[in-house]
Scaffold this motif. Structure first.
Motif, PDB file in Angstrom:
ATOM      1  N   LYS A 140      21.467  22.442  24.052  1.00 42.70           N
ATOM      2  CA  LYS A 140      22.506  21.847  25.693  1.00 42.70           C
ATOM      3  C   LYS A 140      23.992  21.133  25.230  1.00 42.70           C
ATOM      4  N   LEU A 141      24.241  22.065  24.102  1.00 47.29           N
ATOM      5  CA  LEU A 141      25.395  21.808  24.031  1.00 47.29           C
ATOM      6  C   LEU A 141      26.352  22.577  23.981  1.00 47.29           C
ATOM      7  N   PRO A 142      27.595  22.579  24.667  1.00 42.57           N
ATOM      8  CA  PRO A 142      28.207  23.814  25.241  1.00 42.57           C
ATOM      9  C   PRO A 142      28.841  24.055  24.304  1.00 42.57           C
ATOM     10  N   LEU A 143      29.238  25.833  24.104  1.00 40.11           N
ATOM     11  CA  LEU A 143      30.118  26.679  23.247  1.00 40.11           C
ATOM     12  C   LEU A 143      31.418  26.875  23.883  1.00 40.11           C
ATOM     13  N   HIS A 144      32.075  26.788  23.050  1.00 42.02           N
ATOM     14  CA  HIS A 144      33.954  26.949  23.805  1.00 42.02           C
ATOM     15  C   HIS A 144      34.686  27.846  22.226  1.00 42.02           C
ATOM     16  N   ALA A 145      35.094  29.036  22.091  1.00 42.09           N
ATOM     17  CA  ALA A 145      35.341  30.105  21.786  1.00 42.09           C
ATOM     18  C   ALA A 145      37.038  28.951  20.812  1.00 42.09           C
ATOM     19  N   SER A 146      36.898  29.829  20.064  1.00 43.98           N
ATOM     20  CA  SER A 146      38.926  29.025  19.311  1.00 43.98           C
ATOM     21  C   SER A 146      39.335  30.038  19.130  1.00 43.98           C
ATOM     22  N   THR A 147      40.262  29.794  19.261  1.00 41.43           N
ATOM     23  CA  THR A 147      41.392  30.668  19.814  1.00 41.43           C
ATOM     24  C   THR A 147      41.710  31.709  18.244  1.00 41.43           C
ATOM     25  N   GLN A 148      40.833  31.713  16.738  1.00 38.84           N
ATOM     26  CA  GLN A 148      40.364  32.194  15.910  1.00 38.84           C
ATOM     27  C   GLN A 148      39.670  33.244  15.849  1.00 38.84           C
ATOM     28  N   MET A 149      38.678  33.190  16.821  1.00 43.00           N
ATOM     29  CA  MET A 149      38.216  34.254  17.310  1.00 43.00           C
ATOM     30  C   MET A 149      38.550  35.530  18.057  1.00 43.00           C
ATOM     31  N   SER A 150      39.713  35.823  18.163  1.00 45.31           N
ATOM     32  CA  SER A 150      40.891  36.928  18.258  1.00 45.31           C
ATOM     33  C   SER A 150      40.545  37.431  20.069  1.00 45.31           C
ATOM     34  N   VAL A 151      40.308  37.045  20.616  1.00 42.12           N
ATOM     35  CA  VAL A 151      40.159  37.389  22.083  1.00 42.12           C
ATOM     36  C   VAL A 151      40.933  36.863  22.482  1.00 42.12           C
ATOM     37  N   HIS A 152      40.966  38.260  23.639  1.00 42.53           N
ATOM     38  CA  HIS A 152      42.464  38.523  24.001  1.00 42.53           C
ATOM     39  C   HIS A 152      42.530  39.479  25.020  1.00 42.53           C
ATOM     40  N   THR A 153      41.196  40.001  25.999  1.00 41.35           N
ATOM     41  CA  THR A 153      40.962  41.042  26.747  1.00 41.35           C
ATOM     42  C   THR A 153      39.777  40.159  27.341  1.00 41.35           C
ATOM     43  N   ALA A 154      40.028  41.024  29.194  1.00 43.44           N
ATOM     44  CA  ALA A 154      38.751  40.255  30.138  1.00 43.44           C
ATOM     45  C   ALA A 154      37.584  40.820  29.986  1.00 43.44           C
ATOM     46  N   SER A 155      37.563  42.178  29.091  1.00 39.91           N
ATOM     47  CA  SER A 155      35.785  41.980  28.374  1.00 39.91           C
ATOM     48  C   SER A 155      35.516  41.806  26.639  1.00 39.91           C
ATOM     49  N   GLY A 156      36.407  41.287  26.617  1.00 42.34           N
ATOM     50  CA  GLY A 156      35.723  39.939  25.525  1.00 42.34           C
ATOM     51  C   GLY A 156      35.983  38.819  26.091  1.00 42.34           C
ATOM     52  N   VAL A 157      36.460  38.377  27.241  1.00 43.58           N
ATOM     53  CA  VAL A 157      35.986  37.129  27.676  1.00 43.58           C
ATOM     54  C   VAL A 157      34.868  37.114  28.070  1.00 43.58           C
ATOM     55  N   ARG A 158      34.689  38.507  28.980  1.00 41.28           N
ATOM     56  CA  ARG A 158      33.324  38.645  29.221  1.00 41.28           C
ATOM     57  C   ARG A 158      32.064  38.881  28.657  1.00 41.28           C
ATOM     58  N   ALA A 159      32.783  39.218  27.340  1.00 34.90           N
ATOM     59  CA  ALA A 159      31.265  39.845  26.289  1.00 34.90           C
ATOM     60  C   ALA A 159      30.950  38.208  25.722  1.00 34.90           C
ATOM     61  N   LEU A 160      31.746  36.778  25.515  1.00 34.91           N
ATOM     62  CA  LEU A 160      31.260  35.774  25.317  1.00 34.91           C
ATOM     63  C   LEU A 160      30.764  34.366  26.092  1.00 34.91           C
TER      64      LEU A 160
END
Length: 146
Positions: free
Chosen positions: A114-134
């Motif tokens: 139940k604990l929501p997850l946020h992706a850190s900047t250190q995951m190096s995601v910077h594209t819409a497709s990366g955000v969509r995958a997460l």
């Protein structure tokens, strides 16, 4: 994927209890902070289990969210300590975990679903497709890479 956020959130770092109180008093909507063991902000005081509970309680009384960072590389011999850190954040009623890798995310979903997850900047995601995958993996927020 639909954006449901209605307004900008003012998010402030809280390296210790004093800076957490200052952020809340200055109007932050949310703070991010690290536990003693797995925070990339090594120069910060960070929070042990008791301090984390106190910090979350203080923030929630003032309508402020708390995001706990687990954003360092994890070694095999730290696995049990990692589980304890995730459980500690969940038990403290943190509003989300900010994680650096998908292994930590997978473990968090297993032991604190139940604990929501946020992706850190250190995951190096910077594209819409990366955000969509997460997003498809269950992440509620992605902090884009610098």
């Amino acid at each position: 994927m639909q954006n449901t956020q209605k307004r900008i959130e003012i998010l402030a770092p809280a390296g210790g209890y004093e800076s957490l109180v200052a952020a809340v008093r200055s109007g932050a909507d949310a703070v991010y902070l690290g536990e003693k063991s797995f925070s990339a902000r090594t120069s910060a005081k960070n929070f042990d289990n008791d301090e984390l509970k106190k910090a979350v309680a203080y923030c929630h009384i003032h309508g402020v969210k708390v995001y706990v960072t687990i954003n360092t590389l994890i070694f095999d011999d730290e696995f049990e300590q990692l589980k304890s850190a995730i459980i500690s954040a969940a038990n403290a009623d943190a509003d989300a975990l900010i994680v650096q890798n998908q292994g930590v995310a997978r473990l968090a979903k297993k032991i604190a679903p139940k604990l929501p997850l946020h992706a850190s900047t250190q995951m190096s995601v910077h594209t819409a497709s990366g955000v969509r995958a997460l997003y498809e993996m269950g992440f509620k927020r992605v902090v884009l890479s610098r």
